[in-house]
Every structure is written in C-alpha cells, then in structure tokens.
Design an enzyme around this catalytic site. Structure first.
Site, PDB file in Angstrom:
ATOM      1  N   ASP A  19       0.700  -1.260  -0.027  1.00  0.00           N
ATOM      2  CA  ASP A  19       0.117   0.085  -0.037  1.00  0.00           C
ATOM      3  C   ASP A  19       0.818   1.217   0.029  1.00  0.00           C
ATOM      4  OD1 ASP A  19      -2.053   2.003   0.382  1.00  0.00           O
ATOM      5  OD2 ASP A  19      -2.791   0.764   2.089  1.00  0.00           O
ATOM      6  N   HIS A  21      -0.660   4.563  -0.081  1.00  0.00           N
ATOM      7  CA  HIS A  21      -1.453   5.562   0.170  1.00  0.00           C
ATOM      8  C   HIS A  21      -1.146   6.130   1.633  1.00  0.00           C
ATOM      9  CE1 HIS A  21      -3.811   3.250  -2.595  1.00  0.00           C
ATOM     10  NE2 HIS A  21      -4.295   4.241  -2.799  1.00  0.00           N
TER      11      HIS A  21
END
Length: 151
Positions: A19, A21
């Site tokens: 990930d 983000h």
C-alpha cells in the site's frame, strides 16, 4: 479530550504491505506528534519485519499501522507472532484505514483484526483523536501527567 502530553512514548507509524497511500499515515503521524508522542514514521510500503525492527530499535510503546487499499487482512497475518518472536508480546498494535475491500460489516472485520492480535482496529471514518485517546488509555496515561523534569 485534548490535552498536552509531556510524556515521551514512542510510536511507530507506517503503511503496511504494498500500500502506497500515505495520507492516512501522515494524518496519524501529525495527530500523535501534536499529542506529545515521539513518532517514528516508516512511510509507505512497509513490511511487518520493518515495523518489528523499528519497534525493537526504538523501544516503542505502540505500532500504528495504516492500510488504505483494503488488503490489510492479508498483509497483517502473522504480525503479532513476529512481534512475540522479537520479544514484543506486550507492544500495543493498532490498525486503521479501509480494513477490507468493498462493503463490509465493520464490527466483524474489527473482530477479525482483534483475533489476529491487534489491540484496536479503526475504520477509515475514525477521527485521529479517537486513536490518540485510546492509546493514552491503553498506556494508562491520564491528561495532566507530567514527565520527570517537565512542566
């Protein structure tokens, strides 16, 4: 409840797995620094092993995992076991973000994370102050506590 926290507890933050983000991690990092915690940010795309190593090296009180892309249940399998193997069986382990993909029952997904060894799991709609207050509670820190030499 907002209060100054002149006690230094170290927390590790980062975005787990593949990930990338970073906004959720940035928000948590900022909130915990503002609350008086020492924050060690590992950034995005962080492995379980990197979290464990950072916690060992810093003597952290907690690990705060961010996962926005929805695959946290896969990325976090065995995480508590790695912490225990490293002698960190008592470290507090929190996760927040999009805890699963698509529509899901929040309570059942939170229960899955708790069953994996997380102390707390927060859906993406949780305000950062909630996690700050929960960590203070879990560490037994009352607002107004003062570190030796502070104040």
């Amino acid at each position: 409840q907002t209060c100054a926290l002149p006690i230094l507890h170290t927390v590790i933050t980062g975005v787990i797995g593949s990930d990338a983000h970073i906004v959720g991690e940035w928000t948590i990092r900022h909130a915990f620094r503002q609350a008086g915690f020492k924050v060690v940010s590992l950034g995005a795309i962080v492995s379980q092993e990197e979290f464990v190593q950072a916690a060992v090296e810093t003597g952290a009180s907690a690990i705060l995992v961010s996962s926005i892309y929805g695959h946290g249940r896969i990325d976090c399998q065995g995480f508590r076991d790695k912490l225990t193997e490293a002698g960190l069986e008592d470290i507090l382990l929190y996760i927040g973000g999009n805890l699963a993909i698509g529509d899901y029952d929040v309570q059942s997904v939170v229960a899955e994370y708790v069953a994996m060894g997380f102390n707390r799991a927060y859906p993406a709609t949780t305000m950062p102050q909630t996690a700050v207050d929960d960590l203070r509670h879990d560490l037994g820190i009352a607002c107004g506590d003062v570190a030796p030499g502070a104040g």
